[in-house]
Design a protein around this motif. Structure first.
Motif, PDB file in Angstrom:
ATOM      1  N   GLU A   2       0.890  -1.180   0.050  1.00 32.22           N
ATOM      2  CA  GLU A   2      -0.140  -0.005  -0.048  1.00 32.22           C
ATOM      3  C   GLU A   2       0.974   1.292  -0.087  1.00 32.22           C
ATOM      4  N   LEU A  62       0.932   3.928  -2.718  1.00 36.29           N
ATOM      5  CA  LEU A  62       0.316   5.225  -2.478  1.00 36.29           C
ATOM      6  C   LEU A  62       1.629   6.441  -3.058  1.00 36.29           C
ATOM      7  N   MET A  69      -8.381   4.566  -2.255  1.00 42.99           N
ATOM      8  CA  MET A  69      -9.701   4.590  -1.516  1.00 42.99           C
ATOM      9  C   MET A  69     -10.887   4.692  -2.788  1.00 42.99           C
ATOM     10  N   PRO A  72     -13.978   4.386  12.173  1.00 41.51           N
ATOM     11  CA  PRO A  72     -13.227   5.499  12.279  1.00 41.51           C
ATOM     12  C   PRO A  72     -12.088   5.615  11.421  1.00 41.51           C
ATOM     13  N   GLY A  73     -11.679   4.622  10.575  1.00 41.03           N
ATOM     14  CA  GLY A  73     -10.482   4.747   9.821  1.00 41.03           C
ATOM     15  C   GLY A  73     -10.668   4.456   8.357  1.00 41.03           C
ATOM     16  N   ASN A  74      -9.727   4.114   7.773  1.00 40.16           N
ATOM     17  CA  ASN A  74      -9.758   4.130   6.188  1.00 40.16           C
ATOM     18  C   ASN A  74     -10.788   3.027   5.655  1.00 40.16           C
ATOM     19  N   ASN A  75     -10.745   1.916   6.425  1.00 37.40           N
ATOM     20  CA  ASN A  75     -11.906   1.110   6.015  1.00 37.40           C
ATOM     21  C   ASN A  75     -13.346   1.943   6.183  1.00 37.40           C
ATOM     22  N   GLY A  76     -13.533   2.452   7.138  1.00 40.43           N
ATOM     23  CA  GLY A  76     -14.659   3.474   7.056  1.00 40.43           C
ATOM     24  C   GLY A  76     -14.672   4.494   5.886  1.00 40.43           C
ATOM     25  N   ASP A  78     -13.749   3.776   2.783  1.00 35.25           N
ATOM     26  CA  ASP A  78     -13.978   3.039   1.787  1.00 35.25           C
ATOM     27  C   ASP A  78     -15.352   2.967   1.725  1.00 35.25           C
ATOM     28  N   PRO A  81      -8.424   9.620   9.232  1.00 36.47           N
ATOM     29  CA  PRO A  81      -7.265   9.836   8.295  1.00 36.47           C
ATOM     30  C   PRO A  81      -7.775  10.722   7.049  1.00 36.47           C
ATOM     31  N   ASP A  83      -7.854  10.606   3.745  1.00 37.09           N
ATOM     32  CA  ASP A  83      -8.431  10.085   2.579  1.00 37.09           C
ATOM     33  C   ASP A  83      -9.863   9.703   3.062  1.00 37.09           C
ATOM     34  N   GLY A  96     -10.812  -2.898   8.755  1.00 39.78           N
ATOM     35  CA  GLY A  96     -10.337  -3.656   8.094  1.00 39.78           C
ATOM     36  C   GLY A  96      -8.924  -4.119   8.722  1.00 39.78           C
ATOM     37  N   LEU A 133      -7.723  -3.105  12.692  1.00 35.41           N
ATOM     38  CA  LEU A 133      -8.433  -3.381  13.919  1.00 35.41           C
ATOM     39  C   LEU A 133      -7.437  -3.834  14.832  1.00 35.41           C
ATOM     40  N   ALA A 134      -7.479  -3.217  16.034  1.00 39.33           N
ATOM     41  CA  ALA A 134      -6.390  -3.391  17.019  1.00 39.33           C
ATOM     42  C   ALA A 134      -6.831  -4.087  18.558  1.00 39.33           C
ATOM     43  N   PRO A 165     -10.966  -5.958  20.366  1.00 39.27           N
ATOM     44  CA  PRO A 165     -12.150  -6.597  20.030  1.00 39.27           C
ATOM     45  C   PRO A 165     -13.143  -5.475  19.878  1.00 39.27           C
ATOM     46  N   MET A 211     -20.431  -0.150  18.417  1.00 40.50           N
ATOM     47  CA  MET A 211     -20.268  -1.180  17.158  1.00 40.50           C
ATOM     48  C   MET A 211     -20.404  -2.399  17.355  1.00 40.50           C
TER      49      MET A 211
HETATM   50  N1  LIG Z   1      -4.566   3.516   2.976  1.00 41.15           N
HETATM   51  C1  LIG Z   1      -4.952   3.365   1.893  1.00 41.15           C
HETATM   52  O1  LIG Z   1      -4.620   3.915   0.821  1.00 41.15           O
HETATM   53  C2  LIG Z   1      -6.056   2.368   1.324  1.00 41.15           C
HETATM   54  C3  LIG Z   1      -6.713   1.732   2.743  1.00 41.15           C
HETATM   55  N2  LIG Z   1      -7.791   0.921   2.367  1.00 41.15           N
HETATM   56  C4  LIG Z   1      -8.652   0.508   3.549  1.00 41.15           C
HETATM   57  O2  LIG Z   1      -8.065   0.913   4.711  1.00 41.15           O
HETATM   58  C5  LIG Z   1      -8.282   0.043   5.806  1.00 41.15           C
HETATM   59  C6  LIG Z   1      -7.253   0.140   6.604  1.00 41.15           C
HETATM   60  O3  LIG Z   1      -7.470   1.338   7.045  1.00 41.15           O
HETATM   61  P1  LIG Z   1      -6.833   1.761   8.784  1.00 41.15           P
HETATM   62  O4  LIG Z   1      -5.463   1.523   8.400  1.00 41.15           O
HETATM   63  O5  LIG Z   1      -7.311   3.133   8.856  1.00 41.15           O
HETATM   64  O6  LIG Z   1      -7.639   0.713   9.538  1.00 41.15           O
HETATM   65  P2  LIG Z   1      -9.311   0.431   9.939  1.00 41.15           P
HETATM   66  O7  LIG Z   1      -9.057  -1.044   9.824  1.00 41.15           O
HETATM   67  O8  LIG Z   1      -9.934   1.452   9.136  1.00 41.15           O
HETATM   68  O9  LIG Z   1      -9.151   0.791  11.432  1.00 41.15           O
HETATM   69  C7  LIG Z   1      -8.408   1.517  12.076  1.00 41.15           C
HETATM   70  C8  LIG Z   1      -9.060   2.284  13.070  1.00 41.15           C
HETATM   71  O10 LIG Z   1      -9.682   1.930  13.872  1.00 41.15           O
HETATM   72  C9  LIG Z   1      -9.325   2.300  15.299  1.00 41.15           C
HETATM   73  N3  LIG Z   1      -9.623   0.841  16.079  1.00 41.15           N
HETATM   74  C10 LIG Z   1      -8.992  -0.044  15.800  1.00 41.15           C
HETATM   75  N4  LIG Z   1      -9.480  -1.111  16.658  1.00 41.15           N
HETATM   76  C11 LIG Z   1     -10.517  -0.571  17.207  1.00 41.15           C
HETATM   77  C12 LIG Z   1     -11.723  -0.908  18.067  1.00 41.15           C
HETATM   78  N5  LIG Z   1     -11.571  -2.364  18.235  1.00 41.15           N
HETATM   79  N6  LIG Z   1     -12.364  -0.339  18.504  1.00 41.15           N
HETATM   80  C13 LIG Z   1     -12.578   0.952  18.077  1.00 41.15           C
HETATM   81  N7  LIG Z   1     -11.536   1.501  17.314  1.00 41.15           N
HETATM   82  C14 LIG Z   1     -10.568   0.658  16.809  1.00 41.15           C
HETATM   83  C15 LIG Z   1      -7.996   2.677  15.155  1.00 41.15           C
HETATM   84  O11 LIG Z   1      -7.784   3.641  15.940  1.00 41.15           O
HETATM   85  P3  LIG Z   1      -7.105   3.555  17.604  1.00 41.15           P
HETATM   86  O12 LIG Z   1      -8.268   3.877  18.324  1.00 41.15           O
HETATM   87  O13 LIG Z   1      -6.585   1.954  17.499  1.00 41.15           O
HETATM   88  O14 LIG Z   1      -5.790   4.522  17.656  1.00 41.15           O
HETATM   89  C16 LIG Z   1      -7.987   3.561  13.646  1.00 41.15           C
HETATM   90  O15 LIG Z   1      -8.694   4.726  13.911  1.00 41.15           O
HETATM   91  C17 LIG Z   1      -8.028  -1.439   4.769  1.00 41.15           C
HETATM   92  O16 LIG Z   1      -8.412  -2.423   5.567  1.00 41.15           O
HETATM   93  C18 LIG Z   1      -8.946  -0.914   3.522  1.00 41.15           C
HETATM   94  O17 LIG Z   1     -10.411  -1.006   3.904  1.00 41.15           O
HETATM   95  C19 LIG Z   1      -8.275   0.856   1.138  1.00 41.15           C
HETATM   96  O18 LIG Z   1      -9.086   2.072   0.885  1.00 41.15           O
HETATM   97  C20 LIG Z   1      -7.235   0.746   0.192  1.00 41.15           C
HETATM   98  C21 LIG Z   1      -6.301   1.985   0.032  1.00 41.15           C
END
Ligand SMILES: NC(=O)C1=CN([C@@H]2O[C@H](COP(=O)(O)OP(=O)(O)OC[C@H]3O[C@@H](n4cnc5c(N)ncnc54)[C@H](OP(=O)(O)O)[C@@H]3O)[C@@H](O)[C@H]2O)[C@@H](O)CC1
Ligand SMILES: Nc1ncnc2c1ncn2[C@@H]1O[C@H](COP(=O)(O)OP(=O)(O)O)[C@@H](O)[C@H]1O
Ligand SMILES: [K+]
Length: 528
Positions: A14, A18, A27, A59-63, A65, A92, A94, A141, A144-145, A147, A152
């Motif tokens: 990735e 990028l 995305m 909350p992250g990039n999966n959101g 998408d 983030p 994007d 996606g 996830l860090a 449970p 949610m």
């Molecule tokens: N980058 C790119 O170009 C592309 C990326 N792509 C997409 O991005 C995805 C990866 O994105 P990502 O790295 O942002 O991770 P993601 O899975 O959205 O979650 C991380 C967020 O969740 C949080 N968090 C974690 N666990 C938690 C919990 N249990 N309960 C609550 N919060 C929790 C954590 O924050 P924390 O609280 O741990 O600091 C963070 O904010 C990938 O799977 C694909 O779908 C595609 O679009 C292709 C291009």
């Protein structure tokens, strides 16, 4: 070629991709591919009225998408509601841009809490009480860090009860992309009908809980330059990995050309197990098959008189491929016979009680690790746990690591059985077997697998290809039987054997014709 990549590898790919692209490109490609998939799922569902789609955005990039898909579906005139679990300031970059696109369009964005949440009663109510035709899961996606918890978690509990189709983006939220375990302790994961996974396929979608939660997996490569993909250490098993080793039978051949298999097992009261393994070896092409019994031997197998039944103590195992363990029991007699075959340089498959004997005896472990002949081990998770002196739970929490550890420790090919069997070799490469189904969860199917491995080794397949093809054919035969209504309830191990023969002959014919593409193809969606 069926590559599977870990989260760490996907992150590297990735980052490299990028670097050469304008912000947000990947995305948006992910969103476009997911939209095609969502539309296809709505089409297939033949919904009478205007469809309603619920999109879960984390909350992250999966959101991000998810928000991109929501904006696209709304733009296409579909009624879309977004359950938003993100705060713009903490998203983030994007994903924040995708939120802007969703907000600018016709999608309804709600921030629901728990069902009946007093802080946001109307938002929660309008989600929990409405009818949905499709749910798109973009909570988490590969980031996830910990449970899923709180609102949610409540939402996932809710959507797992819905009768409608569920599409997961990248990974079903809550699932560990590397292992297929549910991220815990006490975690929960979305159960999707389909998963569209981005950039490349991932091991966790295909083993442990992966198959139940991911449903049918499609890959959207996002047009990433294939040169950015590193050499893979893990693969999804399929004929493309082993077809080269299958050869048409020469006309000028005889039974000696296809090897002898001797099954060592069948202690008193367990004579059926070696018979099943021996019948499987016979039907998968071994030239001659012996069933060798630790205790008393039956005169012959009336249903399969081609098998030669012998007393194991009198048998010369030095010129045969040996399948040791089915029903052999754990008595000292079985231990002695096992020690004898471990020392022979013959191809060897160890299953069932042979694995338990090894687990309990350090001298047998040393003999196994020192072998020069090809060795395949076929443990189920509890047998693997005994061999590694851990619990079955530890094995299941990371099946790839367990299979790799066993392969390295015993310098053998390992088939760690179960949903998504993991086949490992000592150099650390693994394959996950996608064929098979719960019809196989019945006594004796493991004996059959061991017999198939033995037959393929006897016919001179290298042990890696023998293990890959045995696991694939075993599962594929069960899949065909279930399609024909023979299972999933009530399939018997005996019925599996002729179906594996049919699958092996069909595969041989396809290999001869060079028409392998017809088997096991995966759908690939490329976004533009
Ligand atoms: N980058 C790119 O170009 C592309 C990326 N792509 C997409 O991005 C995805 C990866 O994105 P990502 O790295 O942002 O991770 P993601 O899975 O959205 O979650 C991380 C967020 O969740 C949080 N968090 C974690 N666990 C938690 C919990 N249990 N309960 C609550 N919060 C929790 C954590 O924050 P924390 O609280 O741990 O600091 C963070 O904010 C990938 O799977 C694909 O779908 C595609 O679009 C292709 C291009
Ligand atoms: N739910 C399932 N999905 C896919 N394959 C399965 C499932 N349950 C069992 N199997 C397969 O069935 C076989 C069972 O082997 P094993 O547990 O050793 O049975 P036995 O000792 O009774 O012969 C293995 O190949 C395993 O991978
Ligand atoms: K997801």
């Amino acid at each position: 070629m069926n590559e599977l990549y870990t989260v760490a590898e996907i992150r590297q790919i990735e980052q490299a991709a990028l670097a050469g692209l304008p912000a947000g490109t990947l995305m948006q490609r992910a969103g476009a591919a997911a939209m095609q998939m969502a539309l296809a799922m709505l089409d297939n569902a033949s919904i009478a009225s205007a469809p309603r789609v619920l999109v879960l955005a984390g909350p992250g990039n999966n959101g991000g998408d998810a928000l991109d898909v929501a904006a696209r579906l709304a733009q296409a005139g579909i009624e879309v509601t977004v359950a938003l679990y993100a705060v713009a300031e903490r998203q983030p970059q994007d994903a924040r841009a995708a939120l802007g696109r969703a907000q600018a369009g016709a999608a309804t964005l709600l921030a629901p809490g728990d069902p009946g949440d007093s802080a946001a009663p109307s938002a929660a109510g309008s989600i929990y009480q409405r009818h949905w035709d499709l749910v798109i899961d973009g909570l988490f996606g590969i980031g996830l860090a910990r449970p899923l918890a709180g609102a949610m978690r409540a939402m996932v509990e809710f959507i797992n009860t819905l009768p409608c189709q569920v599409l997961a983006l990248d990974i079903p939220s809550g699932l560990d992309a590397d292992t297929g375990d549910i991220v815990g302790p006490g975690g929960i994961a979305v159960r999707a009908h389909r998963t569209i996974t981005f950039i490349a396929d991932k091991p966790g979608l295909h083993t442990c809980h992966g198959r139940d939660h991911a449903g049918q997996v499609s890959i959207a490569t996002l047009d990433i330059d294939p040169a950015l993909l590193p050499p893979a250490q893990a693969f999804l098993n399929g004929p493309i990995l082993f077809a080269d080793a299958l050869r048409p039978r020469p006309q000028n051949s005889h039974k000696g050309s296809f090897g002898d298999v001797a099954v060592l097992g069948g202690a008193h009261g367990m004579q059926g197990a070696p018979i099943l393994a021996a019948r499987a070896a016979l039907h998968c092409g071994a030239g001659r098959v012996f069933a060798c019994f630790v205790d008393e031997a039956p005169g012959y197998d009336p249903a399969q008189p081609e098998l030669m039944c012998r007393h194991a103590g009198d048998f010369d195992f030095s010129k045969t491929t040996v399948v040791a363990g089915p029903g052999s029991g754990g008595a000292s007699r079985a231990n002695e016979l096992l020690a004898r075959v471990l020392d022979l340089p013959v191809p060897l498959v160890l299953d069932a009680d042979a694995l338990n004997l090894v687990a309990a005896d350090r001298a047998l472990q040393q003999r196994l690790a020192a072998r020069t002949g090809a060795t395949i081990l076929t443990p189920h998770p509890l047998e693997a746990a005994r061999l590694l002196a851990v619990s079955a739970g530890v094995i299941q929490a990371d099946r790839l690591a367990a299979a790799r550890q066993l392969a390295a420790r015993f310098q053998a090919i390992v088939i760690l059985k179960g949903s998504g069997s993991v086949i490992a070799r000592p150099d650390g490469s693994v394959a996950i077997n996608p064929s098979g189904n719960p019809a196989l969860a019945t006594a004796g199917t493991g004996d059959v697998l061991a017999g198939v491995c033995g037959a393929l080794l006897a016919q001179h397949l290298p042990p890696w290809q023998a293990a890959l093809s045995a696991a694939w054919l075993h599962g594929h035969a069960a899949d065909r039987l279930v399609e024909a209504g023979v299972g999933p309830v009530g399939l018997s191990a005996s019925e599996l054997i002729p179906a594996i023969r049919t699958a092996l002959n069909a595969l041989n014919a396809l290999c001869t014709l060079g028409a392998l593409g017809a088997l096991g193809a995966q759908i690939t969606v490329n976004a533009h």
